[in-house]
Scaffold this motif. Sequence first.
Motif, PDB file in Angstrom:
ATOM      1  N   GLN A   1       0.844  -1.213   0.000  1.00 54.36           N
ATOM      2  CA  GLN A   1       0.000   0.000   0.000  1.00 54.36           C
ATOM      3  C   GLN A   1       0.869   1.249   0.000  1.00 54.36           C
ATOM      4  O   GLN A   1       0.619   2.200  -0.739  1.00 54.36           O
ATOM      5  CB  GLN A   1      -0.916   0.007   1.225  1.00 54.36           C
ATOM      6  N   TRP A   2       1.907   1.238   0.823  1.00 53.68           N
ATOM      7  CA  TRP A   2       2.815   2.397   0.871  1.00 53.68           C
ATOM      8  C   TRP A   2       3.537   2.560  -0.459  1.00 53.68           C
ATOM      9  O   TRP A   2       3.714   3.686  -0.940  1.00 53.68           O
ATOM     10  CB  TRP A   2       3.837   2.205   1.979  1.00 53.68           C
ATOM     11  N   LEU A   3       3.965   1.452  -1.047  1.00 53.34           N
ATOM     12  CA  LEU A   3       4.685   1.525  -2.324  1.00 53.34           C
ATOM     13  C   LEU A   3       3.785   2.167  -3.389  1.00 53.34           C
ATOM     14  O   LEU A   3       4.220   3.013  -4.166  1.00 53.34           O
ATOM     15  CB  LEU A   3       5.118   0.119  -2.752  1.00 53.34           C
ATOM     16  N   ASN A   4       2.517   1.771  -3.396  1.00 53.73           N
ATOM     17  CA  ASN A   4       1.576   2.350  -4.357  1.00 53.73           C
ATOM     18  C   ASN A   4       1.316   3.819  -4.091  1.00 53.73           C
ATOM     19  O   ASN A   4       1.119   4.600  -5.014  1.00 53.73           O
ATOM     20  CB  ASN A   4       0.256   1.578  -4.333  1.00 53.73           C
ATOM     21  N   ALA A   5       1.324   4.197  -2.809  1.00 52.37           N
ATOM     22  CA  ALA A   5       1.019   5.582  -2.446  1.00 52.37           C
ATOM     23  C   ALA A   5       2.212   6.515  -2.654  1.00 52.37           C
ATOM     24  O   ALA A   5       2.052   7.732  -2.754  1.00 52.37           O
ATOM     25  CB  ALA A   5       0.581   5.642  -0.983  1.00 52.37           C
ATOM     26  N   ALA A   6       3.412   5.944  -2.740  1.00 52.78           N
ATOM     27  CA  ALA A   6       4.623   6.765  -2.778  1.00 52.78           C
ATOM     28  C   ALA A   6       4.760   7.533  -4.097  1.00 52.78           C
ATOM     29  O   ALA A   6       4.324   7.074  -5.146  1.00 52.78           O
ATOM     30  CB  ALA A   6       5.844   5.884  -2.576  1.00 52.78           C
ATOM     31  N   ASP A   7       5.378   8.713  -4.024  1.00 56.56           N
ATOM     32  CA  ASP A   7       5.684   9.493  -5.235  1.00 56.56           C
ATOM     33  C   ASP A   7       7.038   9.086  -5.785  1.00 56.56           C
ATOM     34  O   ASP A   7       7.306   9.232  -6.971  1.00 56.56           O
ATOM     35  CB  ASP A   7       5.738  10.990  -4.899  1.00 56.56           C
ATOM     36  N   VAL A   8       7.893   8.629  -4.917  1.00 55.90           N
ATOM     37  CA  VAL A   8       9.258   8.306  -5.323  1.00 55.90           C
ATOM     38  C   VAL A   8       9.806   7.197  -4.412  1.00 55.90           C
ATOM     39  O   VAL A   8       9.402   7.077  -3.256  1.00 55.90           O
ATOM     40  CB  VAL A   8      10.120   9.605  -5.298  1.00 55.90           C
ATOM     41  N   ILE A   9      10.697   6.367  -4.982  1.00 55.54           N
ATOM     42  CA  ILE A   9      11.309   5.287  -4.210  1.00 55.54           C
ATOM     43  C   ILE A   9      12.808   5.555  -4.098  1.00 55.54           C
ATOM     44  O   ILE A   9      13.455   5.851  -5.107  1.00 55.54           O
ATOM     45  CB  ILE A   9      11.171   3.906  -4.935  1.00 55.54           C
ATOM     46  N   VAL A  10      13.321   5.456  -2.903  1.00 55.04           N
ATOM     47  CA  VAL A  10      14.776   5.515  -2.703  1.00 55.04           C
ATOM     48  C   VAL A  10      15.177   4.186  -2.074  1.00 55.04           C
ATOM     49  O   VAL A  10      14.669   3.823  -1.008  1.00 55.04           O
ATOM     50  CB  VAL A  10      15.194   6.697  -1.797  1.00 55.04           C
ATOM     51  N   ALA A  11      16.044   3.459  -2.756  1.00 58.60           N
ATOM     52  CA  ALA A  11      16.437   2.139  -2.264  1.00 58.60           C
ATOM     53  C   ALA A  11      17.920   2.109  -1.943  1.00 58.60           C
ATOM     54  O   ALA A  11      18.757   2.550  -2.746  1.00 58.60           O
ATOM     55  CB  ALA A  11      16.118   1.072  -3.317  1.00 58.60           C
ATOM     56  N   GLU A  12      18.251   1.609  -0.770  1.00 56.46           N
ATOM     57  CA  GLU A  12      19.644   1.388  -0.406  1.00 56.46           C
ATOM     58  C   GLU A  12      19.935  -0.048  -0.806  1.00 56.46           C
ATOM     59  O   GLU A  12      19.337  -0.979  -0.259  1.00 56.46           O
ATOM     60  CB  GLU A  12      19.811   1.619   1.106  1.00 56.46           C
ATOM     61  N   VAL A  13      20.811  -0.228  -1.794  1.00 55.10           N
ATOM     62  CA  VAL A  13      20.972  -1.554  -2.401  1.00 55.10           C
ATOM     63  C   VAL A  13      22.345  -2.185  -2.138  1.00 55.10           C
ATOM     64  O   VAL A  13      22.734  -3.124  -2.822  1.00 55.10           O
ATOM     65  CB  VAL A  13      20.666  -1.517  -3.926  1.00 55.10           C
ATOM     66  N   SER A  14      23.057  -1.678  -1.149  1.00 56.21           N
ATOM     67  CA  SER A  14      24.393  -2.230  -0.862  1.00 56.21           C
ATOM     68  C   SER A  14      24.335  -3.679  -0.419  1.00 56.21           C
ATOM     69  O   SER A  14      25.202  -4.477  -0.762  1.00 56.21           O
ATOM     70  CB  SER A  14      25.086  -1.425   0.242  1.00 56.21           C
ATOM     71  N   THR A  15      23.315  -4.012   0.393  1.00 59.60           N
ATOM     72  CA  THR A  15      23.175  -5.380   0.879  1.00 59.60           C
ATOM     73  C   THR A  15      22.106  -6.097   0.071  1.00 59.60           C
ATOM     74  O   THR A  15      20.966  -5.631   0.021  1.00 59.60           O
ATOM     75  CB  THR A  15      22.757  -5.366   2.368  1.00 59.60           C
ATOM     76  N   PRO A  16      22.463  -7.193  -0.605  1.00 64.46           N
ATOM     77  CA  PRO A  16      21.470  -7.893  -1.425  1.00 64.46           C
ATOM     78  C   PRO A  16      20.264  -8.293  -0.589  1.00 64.46           C
ATOM     79  O   PRO A  16      20.405  -8.850   0.496  1.00 64.46           O
ATOM     80  CB  PRO A  16      22.216  -9.133  -1.914  1.00 64.46           C
ATOM     81  N   SER A  17      19.063  -7.962  -1.105  1.00 60.67           N
ATOM     82  CA  SER A  17      17.826  -8.236  -0.376  1.00 60.67           C
ATOM     83  C   SER A  17      16.733  -8.608  -1.355  1.00 60.67           C
ATOM     84  O   SER A  17      16.448  -7.857  -2.286  1.00 60.67           O
ATOM     85  CB  SER A  17      17.428  -6.970   0.405  1.00 60.67           C
ATOM     86  N   LEU A  18      16.119  -9.762  -1.155  1.00 61.50           N
ATOM     87  CA  LEU A  18      15.001 -10.157  -2.026  1.00 61.50           C
ATOM     88  C   LEU A  18      13.881  -9.146  -1.931  1.00 61.50           C
ATOM     89  O   LEU A  18      13.247  -8.792  -2.931  1.00 61.50           O
ATOM     90  CB  LEU A  18      14.473 -11.535  -1.602  1.00 61.50           C
TER      91      LEU A  18
END
Length: 145
Positions: free
Chosen positions: A61-78
């Motif tokens: 729900q939050w992902l759909n509501a968000a205007d923008v995504i910021v992802a920290e991708v240093s640690t591999p995460s499914l």
Amino acid sequence: MIMKIYFAGSIRGGYDDFYPQIITLLQKYGEVLTEHIGDKSLSRIGETKLTDEEIYKRDMQWLNAADVIVAEVSTPSLGVGYEIGKAENRKPILCIYREQNNARLSAMISGNPNFVIKKYSDLNQVEEILEKFFNNYASKEAVDN
Ligand code: 6IA
């Protein structure tokens, strides 16, 4: 309108101690929907009172509501990979990445032209990266509207 930011970062994939500071930097630009990810005591092993089904539902729900995504991708995460894959082509996505122990970012992320990918080594650099990204985002919004 206050911008809604979805911050994604590895939890069960391995928790990163920089998250609280990154979230504080993001709060300059809007509301961070996922600010609990910065809560160290809770996120060490992803323990919470919520069931996994509840976490999934709320985060989608939050992902759909968000205007923008910021992802920290240093640690591999499914979980993070899944989230940015779901948001691809729908929302602007910034991936920030800290090189550690020669670990290389998955080609599925680094080779994807739909993601803005930025490397950093300290929080000052994160601050600069966010400033550029959000300034650019704000000027695009102004053109679109
Ligand atoms: O596969 P991972 O656990 O590393 O996936 C991390 C990503 O999935 C994050 O970006 C979150 O958005 C989402 N996620 C995974 N576990 C949780 C969670 N667990 N709560 C919220 N989002 C989660 C409970 C711990 C929480 C209180 C910090």
